[in-house]
Design a protein around this motif. Structure first.
Motif, PDB file in Angstrom:
ATOM      1  N   ALA A   1       0.842  -1.203   0.000  1.00  0.00           N
ATOM      2  CA  ALA A   1       0.000   0.000   0.000  1.00  0.00           C
ATOM      3  C   ALA A   1       0.877   1.254   0.000  1.00  0.00           C
ATOM      4  O   ALA A   1       0.603   2.208  -0.737  1.00  0.00           O
ATOM      5  CB  ALA A   1      -0.931  -0.010   1.212  1.00  0.00           C
ATOM      6  N   ARG A   2       1.947   1.245   0.790  1.00  0.00           N
ATOM      7  CA  ARG A   2       2.864   2.397   0.834  1.00  0.00           C
ATOM      8  C   ARG A   2       3.544   2.607  -0.515  1.00  0.00           C
ATOM      9  O   ARG A   2       3.652   3.745  -0.998  1.00  0.00           O
ATOM     10  CB  ARG A   2       3.909   2.211   1.929  1.00  0.00           C
ATOM     11  CG  ARG A   2       4.833   3.439   2.083  1.00  0.00           C
ATOM     12  CD  ARG A   2       6.024   3.158   2.973  1.00  0.00           C
ATOM     13  NE  ARG A   2       6.907   2.134   2.433  1.00  0.00           N
ATOM     14  CZ  ARG A   2       7.797   2.337   1.448  1.00  0.00           C
ATOM     15  NH1 ARG A   2       7.894   3.521   0.877  1.00  0.00           N
ATOM     16  NH2 ARG A   2       8.570   1.363   1.030  1.00  0.00           N
TER      17      ARG A   2
ATOM     18  N   ASP B   1       3.336   5.886  -2.769  1.00  0.00           N
ATOM     19  CA  ASP B   1       4.553   6.585  -3.189  1.00  0.00           C
ATOM     20  C   ASP B   1       4.582   6.762  -4.707  1.00  0.00           C
ATOM     21  O   ASP B   1       4.931   7.833  -5.210  1.00  0.00           O
ATOM     22  CB  ASP B   1       5.808   5.832  -2.739  1.00  0.00           C
ATOM     23  CG  ASP B   1       6.126   6.016  -1.266  1.00  0.00           C
ATOM     24  OD1 ASP B   1       5.449   6.826  -0.591  1.00  0.00           O
ATOM     25  OD2 ASP B   1       7.065   5.338  -0.785  1.00  0.00           O
ATOM     26  N   ALA B   2       4.232   5.719  -5.448  1.00  0.00           N
ATOM     27  CA  ALA B   2       4.235   5.809  -6.912  1.00  0.00           C
ATOM     28  C   ALA B   2       3.230   6.850  -7.405  1.00  0.00           C
ATOM     29  O   ALA B   2       3.543   7.641  -8.300  1.00  0.00           O
ATOM     30  CB  ALA B   2       3.934   4.442  -7.526  1.00  0.00           C
ATOM     31  N   LEU B   3       2.045   6.877  -6.815  1.00  0.00           N
ATOM     32  CA  LEU B   3       1.043   7.873  -7.215  1.00  0.00           C
ATOM     33  C   LEU B   3       1.514   9.278  -6.878  1.00  0.00           C
ATOM     34  O   LEU B   3       1.352  10.207  -7.679  1.00  0.00           O
ATOM     35  CB  LEU B   3      -0.297   7.563  -6.543  1.00  0.00           C
ATOM     36  CG  LEU B   3      -0.971   6.271  -7.009  1.00  0.00           C
ATOM     37  CD1 LEU B   3      -2.184   5.963  -6.130  1.00  0.00           C
ATOM     38  CD2 LEU B   3      -1.356   6.347  -8.469  1.00  0.00           C
ATOM     39  N   ASP B   4       2.123   9.446  -5.696  1.00  0.00           N
ATOM     40  CA  ASP B   4       2.676  10.749  -5.324  1.00  0.00           C
ATOM     41  C   ASP B   4       3.814  11.136  -6.262  1.00  0.00           C
ATOM     42  O   ASP B   4       3.961  12.308  -6.631  1.00  0.00           O
ATOM     43  CB  ASP B   4       3.176  10.731  -3.880  1.00  0.00           C
ATOM     44  CG  ASP B   4       2.054  10.631  -2.865  1.00  0.00           C
ATOM     45  OD1 ASP B   4       0.880  10.881  -3.209  1.00  0.00           O
ATOM     46  OD2 ASP B   4       2.356  10.274  -1.698  1.00  0.00           O
ATOM     47  N   GLY B   5       4.626  10.152  -6.659  1.00  0.00           N
ATOM     48  CA  GLY B   5       5.734  10.409  -7.574  1.00  0.00           C
ATOM     49  C   GLY B   5       5.258  10.862  -8.941  1.00  0.00           C
ATOM     50  O   GLY B   5       5.828  11.783  -9.538  1.00  0.00           O
TER      51      GLY B   5
ATOM     52  N   GLU C   1      12.185  11.445  -7.544  1.00  0.00           N
ATOM     53  CA  GLU C   1      13.009  10.239  -7.498  1.00  0.00           C
ATOM     54  C   GLU C   1      12.943   9.528  -6.143  1.00  0.00           C
ATOM     55  O   GLU C   1      12.927   8.302  -6.084  1.00  0.00           O
ATOM     56  CB  GLU C   1      14.457  10.557  -7.850  1.00  0.00           C
ATOM     57  CG  GLU C   1      14.677  10.927  -9.304  1.00  0.00           C
ATOM     58  CD  GLU C   1      14.387  12.400  -9.612  1.00  0.00           C
ATOM     59  OE1 GLU C   1      14.000  13.161  -8.692  1.00  0.00           O
ATOM     60  OE2 GLU C   1      14.544  12.785 -10.787  1.00  0.00           O
ATOM     61  N   HIS C   2      12.872  10.277  -5.064  1.00  0.00           N
ATOM     62  CA  HIS C   2      12.855   9.668  -3.725  1.00  0.00           C
ATOM     63  C   HIS C   2      11.602   8.808  -3.508  1.00  0.00           C
ATOM     64  O   HIS C   2      11.601   7.914  -2.668  1.00  0.00           O
ATOM     65  CB  HIS C   2      12.946  10.748  -2.643  1.00  0.00           C
ATOM     66  CG  HIS C   2      11.756  11.659  -2.602  1.00  0.00           C
ATOM     67  ND1 HIS C   2      11.545  12.662  -3.527  1.00  0.00           N
ATOM     68  CD2 HIS C   2      10.708  11.701  -1.753  1.00  0.00           C
ATOM     69  CE1 HIS C   2      10.418  13.283  -3.254  1.00  0.00           C
ATOM     70  NE2 HIS C   2       9.884  12.721  -2.179  1.00  0.00           N
ATOM     71  N   LEU C   3      10.562   9.052  -4.274  1.00  0.00           N
ATOM     72  CA  LEU C   3       9.331   8.281  -4.146  1.00  0.00           C
ATOM     73  C   LEU C   3       9.392   6.948  -4.894  1.00  0.00           C
ATOM     74  O   LEU C   3       8.489   6.124  -4.776  1.00  0.00           O
ATOM     75  CB  LEU C   3       8.134   9.110  -4.616  1.00  0.00           C
ATOM     76  CG  LEU C   3       7.873  10.331  -3.734  1.00  0.00           C
ATOM     77  CD1 LEU C   3       6.947  11.306  -4.431  1.00  0.00           C
ATOM     78  CD2 LEU C   3       7.311   9.902  -2.391  1.00  0.00           C
ATOM     79  N   PHE C   4      10.453   6.746  -5.647  1.00  0.00           N
ATOM     80  CA  PHE C   4      10.678   5.485  -6.361  1.00  0.00           C
ATOM     81  C   PHE C   4      11.970   4.832  -5.883  1.00  0.00           C
ATOM     82  O   PHE C   4      12.665   4.175  -6.650  1.00  0.00           O
ATOM     83  CB  PHE C   4      10.723   5.729  -7.872  1.00  0.00           C
ATOM     84  CG  PHE C   4       9.420   6.209  -8.442  1.00  0.00           C
ATOM     85  CD1 PHE C   4       8.398   5.314  -8.708  1.00  0.00           C
ATOM     86  CD2 PHE C   4       9.209   7.549  -8.688  1.00  0.00           C
ATOM     87  CE1 PHE C   4       7.190   5.748  -9.229  1.00  0.00           C
ATOM     88  CE2 PHE C   4       8.000   8.001  -9.207  1.00  0.00           C
ATOM     89  CZ  PHE C   4       6.990   7.091  -9.468  1.00  0.00           C
ATOM     90  N   ALA C   5      12.279   4.995  -4.605  1.00  0.00           N
ATOM     91  CA  ALA C   5      13.535   4.486  -4.047  1.00  0.00           C
ATOM     92  C   ALA C   5      13.696   2.985  -4.256  1.00  0.00           C
ATOM     93  O   ALA C   5      14.820   2.493  -4.394  1.00  0.00           O
ATOM     94  CB  ALA C   5      13.621   4.834  -2.565  1.00  0.00           C
TER      95      ALA C   5
END
Length: 104
Positions: free
Chosen positions: A58-59, A63-67, A78-82
């Motif tokens: 879920a996280r 993160d991907a949607l926020d990215g 980039e930090h959202l696709f770590a």
């Protein structure tokens, strides 16, 4: 484009659940996945729970949607696709053992 959203179950009754994501609540059908418990995370697509998610998945989806939103707005993302940085692309597990024969 349609996107499934991770939501958290707040309450559940006969075939539906009240779910929440980032302050928005909506009633979704759980007929496709069966009974859910308060606190479960579900992937919701057009007001239907499609499957259960664990907290980490879920996280990662959030993160991907926020990215994607950040990239569209020209902000750092980039930090959202770590989990993908410095990693070679990989086939999903269910495709790894399939034999592909060339057409000819």
């Amino acid at each position: 484009m349609c996107v499934g959203l991770p939501m958290t179950v707040l309450s559940s009754d006969n075939g539906s659940a009240l779910c929440e994501r980032r302050g928005e609540q909506r009633r979704v059908s759980t007929l496709l996945i069966g009974e859910v418990a308060v606190g479960d995370r579900v992937l919701v697509f057009i007001d239907n729970a499609m499957r259960l998610l664990d907290a980490e998945e879920a996280r990662l989806i959030d993160d991907a949607l926020d990215g994607l939103a950040a990239a569209m707005q020209g902000r750092d993302f980039e930090h959202l696709f770590a989990d993908l940085i410095d990693r070679e692309p990989q086939l999903p597990e269910f495709l790894r053992n399939q034999v592909v024969t060339p057409q000819g």
